[in-house]
Design a protein around this motif. Structure first.
Motif, mmCIF file in Angstrom:
data_model
loop_
_atom_site.group_PDB
_atom_site.id
_atom_site.type_symbol
_atom_site.label_atom_id
_atom_site.label_comp_id
_atom_site.label_asym_id
_atom_site.label_seq_id
_atom_site.Cartn_x
_atom_site.Cartn_y
_atom_site.Cartn_z
ATOM 1 N N GLY A 1 0.819 -1.213 0.000
ATOM 2 C CA GLY A 1 0.000 0.000 0.000
ATOM 3 C C GLY A 1 0.849 1.257 0.000
ATOM 4 O O GLY A 1 0.564 2.219 -0.725
ATOM 5 N N LEU A 2 1.942 1.256 0.855
ATOM 6 C CA LEU A 2 2.815 2.423 0.908
ATOM 7 C C LEU A 2 3.503 2.640 -0.436
ATOM 8 O O LEU A 2 3.659 3.781 -0.887
ATOM 9 C CB LEU A 2 3.849 2.239 2.025
ATOM 10 C CG LEU A 2 4.877 3.367 2.179
ATOM 11 C CD1 LEU A 2 4.183 4.676 2.510
ATOM 12 C CD2 LEU A 2 5.901 3.013 3.250
ATOM 13 N N SER A 3 3.912 1.560 -1.084
ATOM 14 C CA SER A 3 4.584 1.678 -2.383
ATOM 15 C C SER A 3 3.655 2.301 -3.422
ATOM 16 O O SER A 3 4.050 3.191 -4.196
ATOM 17 C CB SER A 3 5.048 0.303 -2.854
ATOM 18 O OG SER A 3 5.967 -0.248 -1.940
ATOM 19 N N ILE A 4 2.414 1.835 -3.469
ATOM 20 C CA ILE A 4 1.458 2.389 -4.437
ATOM 21 C C ILE A 4 1.229 3.868 -4.156
ATOM 22 O O ILE A 4 1.158 4.701 -5.073
ATOM 23 C CB ILE A 4 0.138 1.596 -4.386
ATOM 24 C CG1 ILE A 4 0.379 0.164 -4.909
ATOM 25 C CG2 ILE A 4 -0.947 2.275 -5.200
ATOM 26 C CD1 ILE A 4 -0.810 -0.757 -4.703
ATOM 27 N N LEU A 5 1.114 4.213 -2.843
ATOM 28 C CA LEU A 5 0.878 5.601 -2.462
ATOM 29 C C LEU A 5 2.054 6.490 -2.883
ATOM 30 O O LEU A 5 1.852 7.583 -3.431
ATOM 31 C CB LEU A 5 0.662 5.691 -0.954
ATOM 32 C CG LEU A 5 0.358 7.087 -0.401
ATOM 33 C CD1 LEU A 5 -0.968 7.626 -0.978
ATOM 34 C CD2 LEU A 5 0.302 7.057 1.125
ATOM 35 N N MET A 6 3.285 6.028 -2.634
ATOM 36 C CA MET A 6 4.458 6.839 -2.952
ATOM 37 C C MET A 6 4.778 6.868 -4.443
ATOM 38 O O MET A 6 5.444 7.775 -4.935
ATOM 39 C CB MET A 6 5.668 6.314 -2.169
ATOM 40 C CG MET A 6 5.585 6.523 -0.653
ATOM 41 S SD MET A 6 5.678 8.275 -0.183
ATOM 42 C CE MET A 6 3.934 8.630 0.091
ATOM 43 N N LEU A 7 4.320 5.846 -5.164
ATOM 44 C CA LEU A 7 4.589 5.791 -6.613
ATOM 45 C C LEU A 7 3.439 6.407 -7.437
ATOM 46 O O LEU A 7 3.377 6.223 -8.655
ATOM 47 C CB LEU A 7 4.809 4.340 -7.056
ATOM 48 C CG LEU A 7 6.084 3.668 -6.530
ATOM 49 C CD1 LEU A 7 6.097 2.200 -6.918
ATOM 50 C CD2 LEU A 7 7.318 4.383 -7.062
ATOM 51 N N PHE A 8 2.534 7.074 -6.758
ATOM 52 C CA PHE A 8 1.367 7.641 -7.445
ATOM 53 C C PHE A 8 1.817 8.595 -8.569
ATOM 54 O O PHE A 8 1.404 8.446 -9.729
ATOM 55 C CB PHE A 8 0.490 8.393 -6.426
ATOM 56 C CG PHE A 8 -0.802 8.906 -7.008
ATOM 57 C CD1 PHE A 8 -1.915 8.085 -7.113
ATOM 58 C CD2 PHE A 8 -0.902 10.219 -7.454
ATOM 59 C CE1 PHE A 8 -3.098 8.565 -7.643
ATOM 60 C CE2 PHE A 8 -2.088 10.698 -7.988
ATOM 61 C CZ PHE A 8 -3.196 9.869 -8.076
ATOM 62 N N ASP A 9 2.659 9.569 -8.239
ATOM 63 C CA ASP A 9 3.118 10.529 -9.260
ATOM 64 C C ASP A 9 4.051 9.894 -10.276
ATOM 65 O O ASP A 9 3.907 10.129 -11.490
ATOM 66 C CB ASP A 9 3.800 11.712 -8.581
ATOM 67 C CG ASP A 9 2.769 12.606 -7.908
ATOM 68 O OD1 ASP A 9 1.653 12.736 -8.419
ATOM 69 O OD2 ASP A 9 3.099 13.149 -6.826
ATOM 70 N N PRO A 10 5.049 9.042 -9.854
ATOM 71 C CA PRO A 10 5.894 8.422 -10.881
ATOM 72 C C PRO A 10 5.106 7.577 -11.860
ATOM 73 O O PRO A 10 5.430 7.548 -13.057
ATOM 74 C CB PRO A 10 6.867 7.578 -10.058
ATOM 75 C CG PRO A 10 6.969 8.285 -8.763
ATOM 76 C CD PRO A 10 5.612 8.824 -8.498
ATOM 77 N N LEU A 11 4.063 6.889 -11.397
ATOM 78 C CA LEU A 11 3.262 6.062 -12.312
ATOM 79 C C LEU A 11 2.506 6.944 -13.311
ATOM 80 O O LEU A 11 2.408 6.620 -14.503
ATOM 81 C CB LEU A 11 2.291 5.195 -11.513
ATOM 82 C CG LEU A 11 2.925 4.017 -10.747
ATOM 83 C CD1 LEU A 11 1.885 3.341 -9.860
ATOM 84 C CD2 LEU A 11 3.518 3.005 -11.722
ATOM 85 N N HIS A 12 1.951 8.053 -12.799
ATOM 86 C CA HIS A 12 1.249 8.961 -13.717
ATOM 87 C C HIS A 12 2.211 9.533 -14.751
ATOM 88 O O HIS A 12 1.877 9.648 -15.943
ATOM 89 C CB HIS A 12 0.590 10.092 -12.920
ATOM 90 C CG HIS A 12 -0.697 9.671 -12.273
ATOM 91 N ND1 HIS A 12 -0.749 8.774 -11.235
ATOM 92 C CD2 HIS A 12 -1.998 10.017 -12.534
ATOM 93 C CE1 HIS A 12 -1.995 8.598 -10.855
ATOM 94 N NE2 HIS A 12 -2.795 9.334 -11.644
ATOM 95 N N ALA A 13 3.397 9.901 -14.274
ATOM 96 C CA ALA A 13 4.370 10.460 -15.217
ATOM 97 C C ALA A 13 4.812 9.412 -16.228
ATOM 98 O O ALA A 13 5.038 9.706 -17.413
ATOM 99 C CB ALA A 13 5.568 10.991 -14.448
ATOM 100 N N ALA A 14 4.925 8.140 -15.774
ATOM 101 C CA ALA A 14 5.351 7.063 -16.669
ATOM 102 C C ALA A 14 4.349 6.834 -17.787
ATOM 103 O O ALA A 14 4.718 6.477 -18.907
ATOM 104 C CB ALA A 14 5.577 5.789 -15.863
ATOM 105 N N PHE A 15 3.066 7.020 -17.482
ATOM 106 C CA PHE A 15 2.017 6.825 -18.503
ATOM 107 C C PHE A 15 1.687 8.123 -19.236
ATOM 108 O O PHE A 15 0.690 8.213 -19.932
ATOM 109 C CB PHE A 15 0.761 6.247 -17.834
ATOM 110 C CG PHE A 15 0.889 4.787 -17.519
ATOM 111 C CD1 PHE A 15 0.656 3.823 -18.504
ATOM 112 C CD2 PHE A 15 1.263 4.370 -16.246
ATOM 113 C CE1 PHE A 15 0.777 2.483 -18.196
ATOM 114 C CE2 PHE A 15 1.381 3.030 -15.949
ATOM 115 C CZ PHE A 15 1.139 2.074 -16.931
#
Length: 662
Positions: free
Chosen positions: A145-159
């Motif tokens: 859960g913490l990983s998904i929360l912290m990777l929220f912006d990097p994932l958006h930027a990746a897509f």
């Protein structure tokens, strides 16, 4: 409510712990709650945004969350909780990315925060569903859960749908990640502490419930016992009531008998006092007679020896050729009778000496040397009858005991073994020694005639008892062995078979203290014998008078002669002033005689040797000792003097040890 209850408790039967059951129920409840919330959110989205992909996806997420209920009902309780912990933040993130990909041009900055708050809230699921003891699942889901929360912006930027709006600077936007992380820490810390407190209290409650259950069971058992005892007491009460009347009658009889016993007791007390007085008088009379008998036996044994010795001397003075043959025979009988009487008196003297406890001082006895001395006394018989003497003192080379008694014991046992040898085989006598906890055991074994112990054991150690009459003897040897062993605190045991062997085992008690055995003690001097050092010693407590000085040194000389001690240790630090004439007397009379009797070493303790008179006293003694070949040393403490004598003794043993030939 009846429809919701089976759904909430679905899968509970597959878990055993209370925390596990609670986790299953909570996962079911949150799944239903998520379904309800998704429907409410669906309604608002439809009203505000009409039909679109997000609006349709919201109830689908709620339905996917309800898959946790299905997994619980199938028994996959861990999988169901992991599913809901990972599903919600994962789907929300995916939905956020997809929605922004479709409507990226019209997105507002609020769209980058709303989904994030939902993910933050879902991060609390692992701490709700899992127990602290389920560390692997708890930590895994929390990190996911913490990983998904912290990777929220990097994932958006990746897509390709990262935040790029003019309303807020990018630095301020990314700062929100810090706020989100702090909010996550506060939320999870509170949940973790609440979880720890809750489970700790739950565990304590379970323990208390178990204790209460055990106490309840024990109370039930006690109640049953009490009921049984109550019934038994009731029965006994009935019996007691029936017996009470009998007891009252018995009490009256006892009271009457008690009065009679009291009268008898008074009469017996008077008689007992009289008997006790008679017994005390008799005991005193016995002690008096015993002392008189000892004095009489001592007088007889000592006073008769003189006349008997004179009689033997007179018989020897008369030449045999002065008598006629018949008179010569009578004279021979007189001689034999006198010699027998002399032997009996000597034996009586030995017994009296032992019973009067004359021998008290323990010496260090080298057993091999003692046997050698005894064999020398019996050498004529040993050589004549070709007797083999075997010794084994490896286990116990020396003992501390009374030397004359040990010598007498060995002499009598060896003499008996020689005397009662078997004519059928070569005589062999084995002498050995060993130690036990409290005793030293001397063992003498022969292969001689043996004896029938069943017939003779009770009379074996009695005075003047003999069991073989083909040899000379008085039957005194074994009696002396037993008497001397008992005087040394031990006993004698015997094993024998007729015409095979005889073994005597003499148990000699180990002395408690052999280092300072008091020989003479007065206020001015204490004379002792140290068996470990083989030393006679004196401790002066002066100042001393001339008479005391001479008396003490005469006794020291007597003890040096008696115990053949080559070492002498003296503490003269409290001796006081000694006159020159007394010193000269000691140098002329005591030291030469001591040297002639084997004195070889003197250790002297003197603390204040700075006094001129003391220095002169020491100097004159040292000069005399050098002329007598006596080694002398002066020390400050008794311990130093003792250590020196120990070293000298060890060097003497090494010097006299036999050299093994190669």
């Amino acid at each position: 409510m009846s429809l919701i209850h089976p759904v909430l408790y679905a899968g509970q039967k597959f878990v055993d712990t209370a925390a596990g059951k609670r986790g299953v129920i909570l996962s079911n409840a949150i799944s239903l709650s998520l379904l309800g919330l998704s429907l409410i959110l669906f309604a608002f989205y439809y009203i505000w945004f009409d039909w679109n992909f997000v609006t349709i996806s919201i109830p689908c997420v709620g339905l996917l969350a309800c898959a946790s209920i299905l997994l619980n009902s199938l028994g996959y309780t861990h999988t169901s909780r992991i599913w809901i912990c990972v599903l919600i933040p994962g789907l929300i993130t995916a939905l956020s990315i997809y929605s922004k990909h479709i409507y990226y041009a019209t997105q507002e900055e609020l769209d980058y925060f709303t989904f994030r708050f939902i993910i933050l809230g879902s991060c609390s699921f692992p701490w709700i569903f899992f127990s602290i003891r389920e560390k692997r699942y708890l930590i895994g889901c929390s990190l996911a859960g913490l990983s998904i929360l912290m990777l929220f912006d990097p994932l958006h930027a990746a897509f390709g749908v990262g935040y790029d709006k003019p309303y807020m600077t990018i630095e301020m936007y990314y700062f929100t990640n810090i706020v989100i992380f702090i909010s996550y820490c506060i939320l999870i810390s509170a949940l973790a502490f609440l979880k720890w407190i809750s489970e700790k209290n739950e565990l304590r409650s379970l323990e208390l419930i178990e204790e209460l259950h055990q106490a309840n069971e024990l109370l039930t058992e006690k109640n049953a016992e009490i009921e049984a005892q109550s019934a038994e007491l009731q029965a006994q009460s009935d019996v007691l009531q029936n017996n009470q009347k009998d007891l009252v009658n018995a009490y009256d009889i006892i009271q009457e008998q008690k009065e009679r016993l009291f009268s008898k007791n008074q009469l017996l007390s008077t008689e007992l006092l009289a008997k006790n007085k008679d017994l005390t008088d008799t005991n005193s009379e016995l002690i008096k007679h015993n002392n008189e008998l000892r004095q009489f036996s001592y007088t007889v044994s000592h006073n008769l020896r003189g006349p008997v010795a004179s009689l033997l001397g007179l018989v020897d003075l008369v030449p045999p050729d002065r008598f006629r043959p018949e008179d010569a025979e009578v004279m021979q009988h007189i001689r034999i009778s006198a010699e027998n009487l002399d032997t009996i008196i000597k034996d009586l003297t030995k017994i009296i000496d032992i019973r009067h406890d004359i021998f008290k001082i323990r010496q260090k006895i080298i057993l091999q040397n003692e046997v050698h001395d005894t064999v020398q006394l019996l050498q004529k018989d040993i050589h004549q009858h070709h007797i083999e003497i075997r010794t084994n003192f490896t286990a116990c080379p020396y003992i501390y005991s009374v030397k004359p008694m040990v010598h007498s014991i060995l002499y009598n046992l060896l003499s008996n073994a020689i005397k009662y040898r078997s004519p059928e085989r070569a005589p062999v006598i084995e002498v050995s020694a060993r130690e036990s906890d409290r005793y030293t055991v001397l063992e003498v074994r022969d292969n001689g005639m043996g004896m029938d112990l069943k017939q003779h054991k009770d009379n074996l150690f009695k005075l003047y008892k003999r069991f073989h009459f083909h040899t000379e003897g008085k039957g005194l040897g074994l009696y002396l062995v037993k008497l001397q062993a008992e005087a040394l605190g031990g006993t004698v045991d015997v094993e024998s078979e007729l015409n095979r062997f005889t073994t005597f085992k003499v148990y000699l008690r180990k002395p408690d203290d052999v280092e300072r055995q008091i020989l003479y003690k007065e206020s001015y001097a204490e004379i002792f014998f140290d068996a470990r050092l083989n030393a006679t010693g004196v401790i002066w407590s002066g100042p001393v008078t001339d008479e005391q000085y001479r008396l003490a040194y005469r006794k020291c000389l007597d003890f040096v002669k008696t115990y053949n001690s080559p070492n002498y240790i003296a503490d003269i630090s409290q001796q006081g002033h000694i006159e020159d004439n007394e010193l000269q007397w000691m140098l002329d009379s005591i030291l030469p005689e001591a040297a002639r009797n084997g004195l070889r070493r003197i250790a002297t303790i003197r603390h204040d040797a700075e006094d001129e008179h003391v220095q002169e006293y020491i100097r004159r003694i040292a000069e005399q000792l050098r002329t007598l070949n006596i080694v002398s040393r002066y020390f400050r403490t008794f311990q130093e003097a003792t250590l020196w004598l120990e070293q000298e003794n060890e060097q003497l043993v090494l010097k006299n040890a036999p050299v093994k030939k190669p």
